[in-house]
Structure formats: structure tokens, C-alpha cells
Design an enzyme around this catalytic site. Structure first.
Site, PDB file in Angstrom:
ATOM      1  CD  GLN A  14      -1.625  -2.829  24.834  1.00 13.17           C
ATOM      2  OE1 GLN A  14      -0.684  -2.932  24.063  1.00 13.17           O
ATOM      3  NE2 GLN A  14      -2.880  -2.927  24.437  1.00 13.17           N
ATOM      4  CB  ALA A  22      -5.259  -6.385  24.617  1.00 14.88           C
ATOM      5  CB  SER A  70      -1.537  -6.301  25.261  1.00 15.51           C
ATOM      6  OG  SER A  70      -1.079  -6.259  23.921  1.00 15.51           O
ATOM      7  CG  HIS A 126       1.035  -6.083  20.578  1.00 16.94           C
ATOM      8  ND1 HIS A 126       1.755  -6.184  19.413  1.00 16.94           N
ATOM      9  CD2 HIS A 126      -0.265  -5.963  20.209  1.00 16.94           C
ATOM     10  CE1 HIS A 126       0.935  -6.119  18.377  1.00 16.94           C
ATOM     11  NE2 HIS A 126      -0.298  -5.987  18.833  1.00 16.94           N
ATOM     12  CG  ASP A 185      -0.811  -5.333  15.325  1.00 13.77           C
ATOM     13  OD1 ASP A 185      -1.173  -6.502  15.550  1.00 13.77           O
ATOM     14  OD2 ASP A 185      -1.132  -4.368  16.059  1.00 13.77           O
ATOM     15  CD  GLU A 204      -6.993  -6.783  16.610  1.00  5.63           C
ATOM     16  OE1 GLU A 204      -5.812  -7.221  16.650  1.00  5.63           O
ATOM     17  OE2 GLU A 204      -7.422  -5.945  17.417  1.00  5.63           O
ATOM     18  CD1 TRP A 260      -3.686  -5.703  13.183  1.00  8.61           C
ATOM     19  CD2 TRP A 260      -5.507  -5.393  11.933  1.00  8.61           C
ATOM     20  NE1 TRP A 260      -4.680  -5.241  14.014  1.00  8.61           N
ATOM     21  CE2 TRP A 260      -5.806  -5.042  13.279  1.00  8.61           C
ATOM     22  CE3 TRP A 260      -6.500  -5.275  10.963  1.00  8.61           C
ATOM     23  CZ2 TRP A 260      -7.066  -4.574  13.666  1.00  8.61           C
ATOM     24  CZ3 TRP A 260      -7.752  -4.819  11.356  1.00  8.61           C
ATOM     25  CH2 TRP A 260      -8.029  -4.460  12.684  1.00  8.61           C
ATOM     26  CG  HIS A 261      -2.847  -9.473  16.501  1.00  5.40           C
ATOM     27  ND1 HIS A 261      -2.475  -8.504  17.404  1.00  5.40           N
ATOM     28  CD2 HIS A 261      -2.553 -10.653  17.100  1.00  5.40           C
ATOM     29  CE1 HIS A 261      -1.989  -9.066  18.492  1.00  5.40           C
ATOM     30  NE2 HIS A 261      -2.024 -10.381  18.321  1.00  5.40           N
TER      31      HIS A 261
END
Length: 241
Positions: free
Chosen positions: A72, A93, A98, A100, A107, A157, A159-160
Site C-alpha cells: 500500500q 487510501a 486501506s 485492501h 477492485d 469508485e 470498481w471497489h
């Protein structure tokens, strides 16, 4: 009363609530064709099931899943260099903040010869639109929708997606709530009186609490309820007893 590990599918992670743990989650490949894209085991299984349900195996590509803190940081630094700070703060982020890093975020992109890693194309039509319509049934929410930027701190977003579990995803999607709003709603209104959410053949009883009773821990061990930290000093107990 007792404490519980700071884990679970309802962890709120953002700039104000950094990731509370450094332990790597139980990860598996989101799709064997892209072994480098990994997710929490349960989230990965539900993602594959949702993509199969819309016959999107050859059209929907997992672009980015779990990231370590170092990964990240590298993405943050690279994007700053290439796109500037304003763009980076919109779409990336802060390291340590994040989703993730939880293994619960993915994503997704529409299959193409070239896919933008930071902003993959995931339209609202076609197979991607079909995925969106079914996502909540498999426990996923669109984490950063348009119109909620002032709450999430992240630009829209498309896609997230974030795995939170089916009853929570259905309620949030039906009520147009982002995770920040949902956690706050539970803390404000459902600490004593549980939120009742029907999903499938079950009715889920969802409540927020600061401390856990021994019966909660025993029920979780027996597989009769789920306990998730909210990363805001409390827990969310999802009970189907």
C-alpha cells in the site's frame, strides 16, 4: 463481560480508523488465473459464486485484492509521483488505512487488453451491472458510491467492492448506507434493541455493543452467531439463533 480480537467482516477502516491489526488474514486466490490477487477465504468464495451466477467468468477480472502495508505504501508513493497528491488522496487510501489490507476488499475490472490498476473500468451496464445487482446477495457492497464522498473520504469508485456478509450488505444496499453510516446507526439505535434483517430463510438479529457477554462468545464458538469488531471501540454481534 469480555473482549474479542479486533477482526471481522464489519471492521471500519478509513483515514480516521486505521487497521488495528498486522496479522495477515486467511487468504486464497480470488481467481486461479490471477494467483497474485488474494482475498479473505470466505470473501473469495462468495465473490466467485457471484461472478458465476452472472456468467461473468470471462468478463470480470479481479484487479487488486489484499495488500500488505508495504504494498500500500508503494502504491501511494508511485501514484503521488505519477498523478500528484490531489489525485492520490481521492483514489488511494493512506497506508495503514486501506481496506485492501483487511483482505475483504476487491477492485474489479471489465476484461480488456489493458486495465488501469488504480481506476479499472467496471461499468454499470452488461455483466458488470448484473454483478452489481446480485452483489449484496453474496455479501458485497459498493464501498465508495457517488454522493457519499464527504463521509467515506474517498472519491466514487465504481470498481471497489467490500465483503461485509449477506444480511449487512442487503440492509446497507436497500437503505443506501455506506459502512460508516451503518456502524453509526447500529451504535446509536441498536445496542439494546437488535436490528432485524431477513435474508433467505433466516432472520438475523444484529446489535452493537461495547463489551461481549460470555454467552456471545460461546454462541460464536458454537457457530450460532458472528462477532465482528467495528474498529470504533465496540463489536457487532450477528445472531441467528
Amino acid at each position: 463481560m469480555s473482549r474479542h480480537p479486533q477482526t471481522g467482516p464489519l471492521l471500519l477502516v478509513n483515514a480516521s480508523h486505521p487497521l488495528p491489526i498486522s496479522k495477515t488474514p486467511d487468504l486464497v486466490c480470488a481467481d486461479p488465473r490471477w494467483p497474485e490477487v488474494q482475498l479473505d477465504r470466505q470473501a473469495a468464495g462468495q465473490l466467485r459464486a457471484c461472478i458465476r451466477a452472472v456468467k461473468g467468468e470471462n468478463a470480470i477480472v479481479p484487479v487488486s485484492g489484499w495488500r500488505s502495508l508495504d504494498q500500500q505504501q508503494a502504491i501511494w508513493d508511485d501514484t503521488i509521483r505519477q498523478e500528484g497528491e490531489a489525485f492520490t488522496r481521492q483514489y488511494v487510501a493512506l497506508p495503514g488505512c486501506s481496506e485492501h489490507q483487511t483482505g475483504l476488499a476487491i477492485d474489479l475490472g471489465l476484461a480488456a487488453e489493458t486495465i488501469d490498476f488504480i481506476r479499472p473500468n467496471f461499468p454499470y451496464s452488461g455483466v458488470c451491472g448484473a454483478f452489481r445487482k446480485l452483489a449484496a446477495c453474496y455479501g458485497f457492497i459498493l464501498r465508495y458510491p457517488a454522493g457519499k464522498e464527504s463521509i467515506t473520504g474517498i472519491a466514487h469508485e465504481p470498481w471497489h467492492f467490500r465483503y461485509v456478509g449477506t444480511p449487512h450488505a442487503r440492509f446497507m444496499t436497500d437503505q443506501c448506507l455506506v459502512l460508516e453510516e451503518y456502524v453509526e446507526l447500529l451504535r446509536r439505535k441498536h445496542s439494546k434493541q437488535p436490528l432485524l434483517v431477513p435474508a433467505g430463510s433466516r432472520i438475523y438479529r444484529i446489535r452493537s455493543c461495547r463489551e461481549l457477554f460470555r454467552e456471545d462468545l460461546d454462541a460464536a464458538l458454537a457457530g450460532r452467531c458472528q462477532i465482528s469488531s467495528d474498529n470504533c471501540g465496540g463489536y457487532i454481534v450477528t445472531d441467528w439463533r
